[in-house]
Write an enzyme that holds these catalytic residues in place. Structure first.
Site, mmCIF file in Angstrom:
data_model
loop_
_atom_site.group_PDB
_atom_site.id
_atom_site.type_symbol
_atom_site.label_atom_id
_atom_site.label_comp_id
_atom_site.label_asym_id
_atom_site.label_seq_id
_atom_site.Cartn_x
_atom_site.Cartn_y
_atom_site.Cartn_z
ATOM 1 N N LYS A 40 -0.459 -1.410 1.516
ATOM 2 C CA LYS A 40 0.660 -2.164 2.062
ATOM 3 C C LYS A 40 1.885 -2.094 1.157
ATOM 4 O O LYS A 40 3.012 -2.319 1.590
ATOM 5 C CB LYS A 40 0.277 -3.659 2.187
ATOM 6 C CG LYS A 40 -0.922 -3.941 3.026
ATOM 7 C CD LYS A 40 -1.251 -5.449 2.935
ATOM 8 C CE LYS A 40 -2.562 -5.777 3.546
ATOM 9 N NZ LYS A 40 -2.973 -7.168 3.222
ATOM 10 N N GLU A 96 4.990 6.180 -2.447
ATOM 11 C CA GLU A 96 4.218 5.179 -3.194
ATOM 12 C C GLU A 96 5.165 4.199 -3.862
ATOM 13 O O GLU A 96 6.212 4.605 -4.381
ATOM 14 C CB GLU A 96 3.364 5.868 -4.277
ATOM 15 C CG GLU A 96 1.902 5.966 -3.936
ATOM 16 C CD GLU A 96 1.158 4.640 -3.872
ATOM 17 O OE1 GLU A 96 1.771 3.579 -3.632
ATOM 18 O OE2 GLU A 96 -0.061 4.661 -4.049
ATOM 19 N N ASP A 97 4.785 2.944 -3.885
ATOM 20 C CA ASP A 97 5.604 1.952 -4.585
ATOM 21 C C ASP A 97 5.451 2.083 -6.096
ATOM 22 O O ASP A 97 6.430 2.053 -6.832
ATOM 23 C CB ASP A 97 5.236 0.534 -4.123
ATOM 24 C CG ASP A 97 3.741 0.278 -4.129
ATOM 25 O OD1 ASP A 97 2.960 1.252 -4.140
ATOM 26 O OD2 ASP A 97 3.329 -0.886 -4.133
ATOM 27 N N VAL A 99 2.920 4.016 -9.370
ATOM 28 C CA VAL A 99 1.781 4.782 -9.904
ATOM 29 C C VAL A 99 1.421 4.122 -11.227
ATOM 30 O O VAL A 99 2.245 4.040 -12.137
ATOM 31 C CB VAL A 99 2.132 6.266 -10.116
ATOM 32 C CG1 VAL A 99 0.908 7.013 -10.662
ATOM 33 C CG2 VAL A 99 2.607 6.902 -8.817
ATOM 34 N N ASP A 100 0.179 3.631 -11.302
ATOM 35 C CA ASP A 100 -0.272 2.862 -12.463
ATOM 36 C C ASP A 100 -1.350 3.692 -13.172
ATOM 37 O O ASP A 100 -1.032 4.608 -13.941
ATOM 38 C CB ASP A 100 -0.783 1.519 -11.915
ATOM 39 C CG ASP A 100 -1.051 0.477 -12.962
ATOM 40 O OD1 ASP A 100 -1.666 0.815 -13.980
ATOM 41 O OD2 ASP A 100 -0.685 -0.693 -12.783
ATOM 42 N N PHE A 149 2.706 -6.849 -15.366
ATOM 43 C CA PHE A 149 2.227 -6.914 -13.993
ATOM 44 C C PHE A 149 3.417 -7.097 -13.063
ATOM 45 O O PHE A 149 4.104 -8.110 -13.081
ATOM 46 C CB PHE A 149 1.161 -7.988 -13.790
ATOM 47 C CG PHE A 149 0.352 -7.635 -12.579
ATOM 48 C CD1 PHE A 149 -0.710 -6.737 -12.673
ATOM 49 C CD2 PHE A 149 0.709 -8.100 -11.326
ATOM 50 C CE1 PHE A 149 -1.405 -6.335 -11.534
ATOM 51 C CE2 PHE A 149 0.028 -7.698 -10.186
ATOM 52 C CZ PHE A 149 -1.030 -6.820 -10.298
ATOM 53 N N ASP A 156 2.387 -6.722 -4.615
ATOM 54 C CA ASP A 156 1.788 -8.063 -4.609
ATOM 55 C C ASP A 156 1.027 -8.391 -5.886
ATOM 56 O O ASP A 156 0.666 -7.503 -6.668
ATOM 57 C CB ASP A 156 0.803 -8.184 -3.446
ATOM 58 C CG ASP A 156 -0.514 -7.433 -3.715
ATOM 59 O OD1 ASP A 156 -0.437 -6.247 -4.090
ATOM 60 O OD2 ASP A 156 -1.590 -8.032 -3.579
ATOM 61 N N ARG A 162 5.153 -10.264 -2.209
ATOM 62 C CA ARG A 162 5.667 -9.004 -1.646
ATOM 63 C C ARG A 162 7.092 -9.177 -1.120
ATOM 64 O O ARG A 162 7.838 -8.213 -1.007
ATOM 65 C CB ARG A 162 4.778 -8.530 -0.490
ATOM 66 C CG ARG A 162 3.373 -8.097 -0.887
ATOM 67 C CD ARG A 162 2.713 -7.344 0.271
ATOM 68 N NE ARG A 162 1.269 -7.293 0.160
ATOM 69 C CZ ARG A 162 0.586 -6.351 -0.486
ATOM 70 N NH1 ARG A 162 1.217 -5.382 -1.099
ATOM 71 N NH2 ARG A 162 -0.730 -6.382 -0.516
HETATM 72 C C1 PRP Z 1 -1.317 -0.714 -5.531
HETATM 73 C C2 PRP Z 1 -0.039 0.081 -5.343
HETATM 74 C C3 PRP Z 1 -0.473 1.514 -5.473
HETATM 75 C C4 PRP Z 1 -1.678 1.433 -6.408
HETATM 76 C C5 PRP Z 1 -1.283 1.936 -7.761
HETATM 77 O O1 PRP Z 1 -2.005 -0.791 -4.327
HETATM 78 O O2 PRP Z 1 0.545 -0.196 -4.099
HETATM 79 O O3 PRP Z 1 -0.887 2.044 -4.233
HETATM 80 O O4 PRP Z 1 -2.056 0.049 -6.478
HETATM 81 O O5 PRP Z 1 -2.309 1.741 -8.690
HETATM 82 P P1 PRP Z 1 -3.159 2.890 -9.395
HETATM 83 O O6 PRP Z 1 -2.199 3.957 -9.831
HETATM 84 O O7 PRP Z 1 -3.781 2.172 -10.583
HETATM 85 O O8 PRP Z 1 -4.200 3.372 -8.438
HETATM 86 P P2 PRP Z 1 -3.194 -1.852 -4.045
HETATM 87 O O9 PRP Z 1 -4.514 -1.178 -4.254
HETATM 88 O O10 PRP Z 1 -2.955 -3.106 -4.847
HETATM 89 O O11 PRP Z 1 -3.020 -2.130 -2.503
HETATM 90 P P3 PRP Z 1 -1.698 -2.654 -1.701
HETATM 91 O O12 PRP Z 1 -0.722 -1.489 -1.665
HETATM 92 O O13 PRP Z 1 -2.215 -3.008 -0.355
HETATM 93 O O14 PRP Z 1 -1.118 -3.835 -2.454
#
Ligand code: PRP
Length: 176
Positions: A40, A96-97, A99-100, A149, A156, A162
């Protein structure tokens, strides 16, 4: 938890989205690209970006999740909604919002590559390289953020925040 603090104000987000849109238009104009919004978290970013790109394109959605209710990734990416149309011969841009760890994008790009698109590019509004667990190539990058964070502008914490128009961060009272 304390109230979110602004990290990237809305004006800077707007400038960044316009820059990304220019870069994408320069590369993909005339190809009728397919933009894939990762639900989302990317929905707000995607809504602004496609309007800034402002050229013929198509938009589709994929729903992935790995964080559940916490602030740490579960390490397992779950596909909640996949792509039903053919990608053969299409120029695909993944939106993508953030990249972690990179686990989500890593999983997703492999999934999309198997569908044999003509081109597959990643556009990420935010990058948090300090937390990376797997390497990721970002073709269009907005901004790099520190290891905090992040919430707001679609992102979120436990499904909250959000709606915030700015990109913010939250931290435990002990750290704040
Ligand atoms: C979040 C965000 C990315 C992902 C990044 O999604 O929107 O898609 O985590 O993290 P990573 O690089 O450690 O994989 P989330 O799984 O929280 O779902 P959401 O988009 O529904 O909030």
């Amino acid at each position: 938890m304390i109230a979110p603090r602004v990290l990237i104000p809305r004006d800077e987000i707007k400038k960044t989205v316009l820059r990304l849109a220019r870069e994408i238009r320069r590369d993909l104009s005339g190809t009728n690209p397919l933009f894939i919004c990762i639900l989302k978290g990317s929905v707000v970013f995607a809504a602004d970006l496609v309007r800034a790109v402002n050229m013929p394109l198509e938009l589709d959605f994929l729903c992935l999740s790995s964080y559940g209710c916490g602030t740490e990734t579960s390490g397992r990416v779950k596909m909640r909604l996949g792509i039903r149309q053919s990608l053969v011969g299409r120029h695909v841009v993944v939106l993508e919002d953030i990249v972690d760890t990179g686990l989500t994008v890593n999983y997703l790009m492999a999934y999309l590559k198997r569908k044999r698109p003509a081109g597959l590019r990643l556009c990420a509004l935010l990058d948090k390289p300090s937390r990376r667990r797997v390497p990721v190539d970002i073709d269009y990058l907005g901004l790099t953020v520190p290891d905090r964070f992040i919430v707001g502008y679609g992102i979120d914490w436990n499904q909250n925040y959000r709606y915030l128009p700015d990109i913010c961060y939250i931290e435990d009272e002990g750290n704040g």
